[in-house]
Design an enzyme around this catalytic site. Structure first.
Site, PDB file in Angstrom:
ATOM      1  N   SER A 199     -14.806  14.751  49.995  1.00  0.00           N
ATOM      2  CA  SER A 199     -15.074  14.793  48.552  1.00  0.00           C
ATOM      3  C   SER A 199     -13.784  15.146  47.846  1.00  0.00           C
ATOM      4  O   SER A 199     -13.310  16.287  47.949  1.00  0.00           O
ATOM      5  CB  SER A 199     -16.155  15.835  48.251  1.00  0.00           C
ATOM      6  OG  SER A 199     -17.405  15.393  48.725  1.00  0.00           O
ATOM      7  N   LYS A 211     -20.357  11.123  43.626  1.00  0.00           N
ATOM      8  CA  LYS A 211     -20.480  12.454  44.212  1.00  0.00           C
ATOM      9  C   LYS A 211     -20.363  13.527  43.123  1.00  0.00           C
ATOM     10  O   LYS A 211     -21.103  14.518  43.133  1.00  0.00           O
ATOM     11  CB  LYS A 211     -19.404  12.659  45.291  1.00  0.00           C
ATOM     12  CG  LYS A 211     -19.340  14.058  45.897  1.00  0.00           C
ATOM     13  CD  LYS A 211     -20.560  14.402  46.757  1.00  0.00           C
ATOM     14  CE  LYS A 211     -20.589  15.858  47.190  1.00  0.00           C
ATOM     15  NZ  LYS A 211     -19.896  16.177  48.420  1.00  0.00           N
ATOM     16  N   LYS A 243     -15.018  24.068  42.185  1.00  0.00           N
ATOM     17  CA  LYS A 243     -13.976  23.035  42.319  1.00  0.00           C
ATOM     18  C   LYS A 243     -14.552  21.662  41.932  1.00  0.00           C
ATOM     19  O   LYS A 243     -13.957  20.918  41.150  1.00  0.00           O
ATOM     20  CB  LYS A 243     -13.471  23.010  43.770  1.00  0.00           C
ATOM     21  CG  LYS A 243     -12.380  21.995  44.073  1.00  0.00           C
ATOM     22  CD  LYS A 243     -12.355  21.607  45.559  1.00  0.00           C
ATOM     23  CE  LYS A 243     -13.464  20.620  45.909  1.00  0.00           C
ATOM     24  NZ  LYS A 243     -13.414  20.005  47.235  1.00  0.00           N
TER      25      LYS A 243
END
Lengths: 304, 304
Positions: A96, A171, A239
């Site tokens: 990711s 995502k 994040k």
């Protein structure tokens, strides 16, 4: 030409994912920074490579499952993985990372190695990885996706969502919904408790109705038990939420709940909850509303 | 004493709910302001009462399923329903009304009629009402809940969540989660579209993962089709979100996402979307971010 796979990054996710490829009969060569983590999949039949380049030089499919964008970039272009990649090989990055990293990696791999590229991050955690039921969000050309499909299907349910970088964008969409919904459940359970209802009974009562979700089921239960062991660490979710806001800014979008949710996860990290499970977002909402609290049980927190 | 039921309020929800009680064999007397709406359940075997008092005076269980708090109060205490209620009768209010209304109705019914009271609002819509699969959130004394249980179970899945008023509070928790999650899905789909992904494919890709929910499945699909026919009207959801904020204020809670979501639904009503389905919250997020848009299809909007 027979499929030969290099798998770089044998961590909590990469281990069960690569194991599923070995079990499916593919020849797999694995590399990991700390070599010992690859022991279980080597025992299953994978070959171990001493360097990233040694892994990629024998493969026509290269899968990366690493921690973040800078690490993927470092392994590919500084630690030598790219050097081993042949013309015509396909790099599938299942890490990711931000969409702009993905687009740049695709461009460099095409220019420097004549290799194809697919971004294909996943959702579903270690359970999904073990069960080969991961949601796999793929970005890239349709022909490249078709080439990857039978491999990805050994690890989960792949869907092509658009051109290079949009797998990573999907995502981020996933992480935005997850983060927002965690705060929604936290606010609702705190409102229930403050108003004199039994939060556990409220959670049970509304499960099955329109408020139902994976988050209500899994993270809602963790909040009721005040069990904040990861699962997914809050600092990693922060994040991802930072990347959501970056992606929104790039496309000039103002997304009020995504923004507010990022601030709440930042608040949680600031009060020391970065190592806790995402469900600890409840602790941030409670901290803002002292002394309101969901239940009297003590918090169960990670030790390190 | 055999159970005899009065059912006040035979609308979109009350009709299938009362029909399920008739089918279960209970003697049911129905009253509705516009009498014709009760025709189907009368055909099934319910008796029709000409006034609220005529309905309640023959019953030991009184169920109300009306539009909002003021209407419940009016039917009970101004239109005569309370006058017919006997000592020892049980009033089950399944309408969605503010918790403080519920607590006052309980108090007055006890003082003026020696009657018991249970607040028992529902979630699950007309489909849940027809299938007798409603989530029923009950507030009141445990013995009163047990007295109501076998009746409620003919309409859905009842859970006692706490004392009087907390059934309504649980419904507000439900509505907060639903509203927040609708905005979450709207923001994510707009981010996907603006970043060049196919929003329909993204929705499909993330279904089944941690972002999955009833809202992603039902309202997410409506957003993709841009089909904003209710379903649940946005102005009704705004009313519920106002009650959420009132309940939060009463308990001195600051709930950032609930507050922001109320503002977004207010924005939607202000730009004319009050009659649209809740999934039209997407239109509010798009309106704030012109010209970003999920898909090119035209909007499907209600006519009246």
């Amino acid at each position: 030409m027979a499929t030969t796979i290099a798998f770089l990054g044998i961590g909590l996710m990469g281990e069960p994912m690569s194991a599923n490829l070995v079990k499916a009969g593919f020849p797999v060569t694995v590399w990991n920074r700390s070599a010992a983590k690859a022991d279980p999949v080597v025992k299953l039949g994978a070959k171990r490579a001493a360097t990233p380049e040694a892994a990629t030089s024998g493969a026509n499919i290269i899968i990366t499952m690493l921690e973040n964008g800078p690490i993927v970039r470092d392994v590919l272009f500084e630690q030598g993985a790219a050097k081993g990649i042949r013309a015509g090989a396909l790099v599938i990055d299942m890490s990711s990372i931000p969409p702009d990293y993905a687009r740049e990696h695709a461009k460099r791999l095409k220019a420097e190695r004549k290799a194809d590229y697919l971004d294909a991050p996943v959702s579903g955690g270690t359970v999904g990885a073990a069960e080969a039921s991961l949601a796999i969000m793929a970005g890239g050309e349709s022909a490249v996706f078709e080439r990857a499909r039978s491999i990805l299907e050994k690890m989960g349910r792949p869907t092509l969502v658009g051109p290079t970088g949009t797998g990573q964008l999907a995502k981020l969409c996933n992480q935005a919904i997850v983060g927002i919904n965690i705060i929604a459940v936290a606010e609702a359970l705190l409102l229930a408790a403050a108003g004199g209802a039994d939060p556990a009974a409220v959670r049970k009562a509304i499960t099955g109705g329109f408020a139902d979700s994976k988050i209500l089921q899994v993270h809602g239960q963790r909040m009721i038990e005040r069990k904040f062991l990861p699962g997914g660490r809050s600092q990693v979710h922060l994040k991802d939420l930072n990347s959501v806001i970056d992606a929104a800014n790039e496309t000039k979008l103002d997304l009020p709940l995504s923004k507010a949710t990022r601030e709440i996860f930042k608040y949680l990290v600031d009060i020391g909850g970065g190592r806790y499970d995402q469900s600890a977002a409840l602790l941030a909402i409670e901290h803002m509303n002292k002394p309101a609290r969901v239940g009297a049980a003590p918090d169960i927190l990670p030790k390190d």
